[in-house]
Design a protein around this motif. Structure first.
Motif, PDB file in Angstrom:
ATOM      1  N   MET A 199      -7.358   2.904   3.738  1.00 61.99           N
ATOM      2  CA  MET A 199      -6.866   2.859   5.247  1.00 61.99           C
ATOM      3  C   MET A 199      -7.760   2.313   5.639  1.00 61.99           C
ATOM      4  O   MET A 199      -8.629   1.644   5.459  1.00 61.99           O
ATOM      5  N   ARG A 200      -6.920   1.338   6.052  1.00 61.00           N
ATOM      6  CA  ARG A 200      -7.724   0.366   7.194  1.00 61.00           C
ATOM      7  C   ARG A 200      -8.553   0.402   8.102  1.00 61.00           C
ATOM      8  O   ARG A 200      -7.795   2.051   8.659  1.00 61.00           O
ATOM      9  N   LYS A 201     -10.332   0.129   8.577  1.00 61.66           N
ATOM     10  CA  LYS A 201     -10.750   1.098   9.459  1.00 61.66           C
ATOM     11  C   LYS A 201     -10.793  -0.287  10.954  1.00 61.66           C
ATOM     12  O   LYS A 201     -10.879  -1.079  10.160  1.00 61.66           O
ATOM     13  N   ASP A 208      -3.261  -4.257   3.468  1.00 63.65           N
ATOM     14  CA  ASP A 208      -3.517  -3.655   3.383  1.00 63.65           C
ATOM     15  C   ASP A 208      -4.402  -3.352   2.241  1.00 63.65           C
ATOM     16  O   ASP A 208      -4.606  -2.409   1.656  1.00 63.65           O
TER      17      ASP A 208
END
Lengths: 370, 361
Positions: free
Chosen positions: A1-3, A216
């Motif tokens: 997941m992108r942060k 992503d």
């Protein structure tokens, strides 16, 4: 997941991770734009056809070496000692083949240095291995505790000294400590190899990130980034052969020469290592099918590179393993000079030729950032 | 020494550099240099693969260029002495001090044994001291080398940079402070440009007393941002120090890519819009401030973008698509931007502009 790391206009430290929806795709001007399907095909071939088999083979070689060492320890003899020395040659060649991949899990957690600590201009490894031997440090004979010691004492450099350095012939008559330490080094190298192979084998891990560039993706967001990364393996690998493995001891007839700085000069594995490096580069270039990403008019650069790599590999096989002689004898030096010149040519072909053809206007190295 | 795969010893470098600067500036170039409102200097790569330094007009036209035997990276200029310096790209060991008007002979500085240049440096305001970011590679620590501008740039000392992977550094307007960006990445010339500690980086921003080298303040990134390499700097009119970063972590993260701090204050990280962060591809290659207009320029060669910010608020003022965007510098109006593919402001030249630009007039 992108942060994402901050919210609001200005975030004073400490910043906080705040999960966020993916950013909309910005209007960017990526340097390299390539067809997605072909990129996936090339990256899949690179991962499944070269990288994963390379680490699997290296792991298998290390396990074979461990078994060979245990046989020697259990039954010291000239034959078993010779088998161990031959096993070392196979193990180092297996490593050299995949060593060209200087990215990913191998460069994390000191794995690369644990396998091979080199260059070692101050002979740190030699001094530390000699210290282990002189103290008969039992913690070096258990792979678990050996793994916590200096990287210079637990990899291929240490194993070479143990098998080929001063006092190694005592292994024939039964030097129990030296033999068990050698076996522990082989097992330790195998453990590191297994770690790396395991990480590459995880279906949703790095192999997926390499094969399927997308927004992503934690490694490559675009096909251009992925192929630039793959090209980087080849460019850096070719630079390492020339700059680290040859120029370390020979930079030219009129320059200072250091034959005992060469990797594995004791075991005469310097050239087998170089050959396996070059063959690895050649195989990655061919197996990945990187040529398919080039316009027809530029494709000859790949064949020319493969040809040059093969001629370098053949020439490296003709240089004397006696490096003192190799740097002094005129005809041997000519081979070294040719290898340096050809190495430069290969780097240029990959850097400017292939790099330019996929859209890096000034070549790969110029654009590799700082 | 290895510069882009080329092995060049000091004698060869001196010879090549000397030949390059032997000729006087042509009357036409001298006229162009004097006439231009703003003049820049930047390293470049020529189509044949050779390297050099060029002076450039505000329109981006090349005024003069000099061949160098190897690739340069960052540059610095002293308005007090009129001298400029180009530093070798890491892990190079040479820097060349030159007069853009070619009225003085160039001076080649050699990094001492056990050190290499990191590619950046800055003059003291009076031009008498040149500070250079350097790597004590066996000690794995960044250093600031001091060179005497009154004595042929003889090395006169060094300060601990209090960090590793030292990259850009600058000097406060009054000359009392050195500001240092420690990128946190360990490298060693034995391993070329390989990054040796990506999984355990230690980026930091440091302020030193320029006279004594004493540490005044140091800001380390929190653990969540340990892979945020703090690499380039510039100072605004109000003394605020802007820094720009390159993210070595996951590619799909959206980390802060710039920020600021001042003496006695903590650092502030700029939270750019996600779209801007994506456009910069988690990689800012250069930063420059136009003090007159109070704006900050950022470029990303990877994302192919230049971004202009309001230096007071940090708000994004404009974003432009610039393929292979390279250097930035304050222009007479706005920010001058160059690119690897030869674009410099309005002009495209048959060179690849290198990563940094300095303004020399």
């Amino acid at each position: 997941m992108r942060k994402t790391f901050a919210s609001g206009l200005i975030a004073l430290l400490p910043a906080v991770f705040v999960p966020a929806a993916f950013a909309q795709e910005a209007d960017t001007a990526p340097t390299v734009e390539l067809p997605t399907a072909t990129v996936t095909k090339v990256m899949t071939a690179a991962v499944d056809g070269f990288i994963r088999p390379g680490y699997d083979a290296f792991q298998k070689s290390a396990e074979d070496m461990t078994a060979t060492m245990r046989t020697l320890c259990a039954a010291p003899s000239q034959a078993n000692y010779d088998a161990a020395k031959a096993g070392f040659g196979k193990l180092t060649a297996s490593w050299a083949h995949i060593e060209i991949v200087r990215t990913g899990p191998v460069i994390e957690q000191n794995r690369f240095e644990r396998i091979l600590f080199y260059p070692d201009r101050k002979s740190t490894g030699l001094k530390q291995v000699q210290a282990v031997l002189s103290k008969s440090d039992e913690t070096a004979t258990d792979p678990k505790t050996l793994a916590t010691k200096s990287v210079a004492t637990q990899g291929l450099g240490a194993l070479e000294y143990l098998l080929f350095g001063t006092g190694s012939d005592t292994l024939i008559s039964g030097n129990d400590f030296r033999c068990r330490y050698s076996a522990a080094v082989a097992e330790n190298v195998g453990n590191v190899a297994a770690e790396i192979a395991g990480i590459w084998d995880a279906p949703d891990g790095i192999q997926k990130a390499w094969k399927q560039p997308e927004v992503d993706n934690p490694v490559y967001r675009t096909g251009g980034e992925a192929i630039t990364g793959l090209l980087g393996i080849l460019v850096h690998g070719a630079e390492a052969v020339r700059d680290q493995r040859i120029e370390t001891f020979y930079k030219g007839a009129d320059k200072a020469k250091f034959p005992k700085q060469a990797l594995f000069w004791r075991s005469e594995n310097t050239w087998p290592m170089v050959i396996a490096n070059l063959d690895g580069l050649s195989e990655l270039l061919t197996t990945s099918g990187m040529v398919e990403l080039l316009p027809e008019k530029d494709r000859s650069i790949v064949a020319a590179t493969e040809e040059k790599l093969k001629s370098m590999s053949a020439l490296a096989g003709k240089v004397t393993p006696d490096l003192e002689k190799a740097v002094e004898d005129t005809s041997e030096r000519q081979k070294l000079d040719t290898l340096l010149a050809d190495g430069k040519d290969v780097i240029s072909k990959l850097n400017d030729g292939y790099g330019g053809a996929i859209g890096l206007s000034s070549g790969f190295s110029f654009a590799d950032g700082d | 020494m290895v510069w882009c795969g080329e092995t060049i010893d000091r004698r060869a470098f001196l010879k090549a550099a000397g030949i390059g600067f032997a000729a006087a500036l042509s009357p036409r170039s001298l006229y162009a240099l004097e006439r231009a409102d703003a003049v820049f200097a930047s390293g470049f790569r020529a189509p044949d693969g050779s390297f050099g330094i060029a002076t450039v007009s505000e329109q981006g036209e090349i005024i003069d260029k000099v061949a160098l035997p190897a690739r340069a990276h960052g540059m610095a200029f002293s308005s007090a002495t009129g001298r400029a310096v180009a530093f070798a790209r890491r892990p190079g060991t040479f820097a060349m001090v030159f007069d853009p008007t070619r009225e003085a002979e160039p001076i080649v500085i050699t990094a001492p044994e056990g050190r290499h240049f990191y590619g950046h440096g800055h003059f003291s305001p009076d031009g008498t001291v040149l500070y250079a970011s350097e790597n004590d590679f066996d000690g794995n620590r960044g250093m600031i080398g001091l060179y005497d501008g009154r004595d042929a740039f003889r090395r006169i000392g060094e300060f601990d940079a209090h960090g590793i992977g030292t990259h850009d550094m600058t000097v406060s307007d009054d000359g009392s402070l050195l500001v240092i960006a420690n990128g946190g990445i360990e490298t060693h010339p034995d391993f070329g440009r390989t990054k040796l500690n990506i999984d355990r980086m230690e980026p930091s921003l440091v302020m030193l007393d320029a006279k004594s080298g004493a540490l005044i303040q140091k800001h380390q990134m929190p653990s969540s941002l340990s892979q945020l390499s703090t690499r380039h700097l510039d100072i605004a009119e109000n003394g605020r120090i802007w820094f720009a970063c390159q993210w070595e972590g996951a590619r799909n993260d959206t980390p802060p890519l710039a920020g600021w701090f001042s003496k006695g204050e903590d650092i502030a990280l700029l939270s750019l819009p996600d779209e801007t962060t994506a456009r910069l591809a988690n990689y800012v290659g250069a930063i420059a401030i136009n003090r007159r207009e109070n704006i900050v320029g950022l470029t990303s060669p990877i994302g192919g973008a230049s971004v202009t910010l309001d230096a007071k608020t940090g708000l994004v003022l404009s974003e432009d698509v610039v393929r292979e965007a390279a250097g930035v510098a304050p222009a007479a109006h706005g920010i001058a931007v160059s690119s690897y593919d030869g674009q410099f402001m309005k002009t495209r030249s048959a060179v690849a502009w290198d990563q940094h630009i300095i303004r020399i007039k």
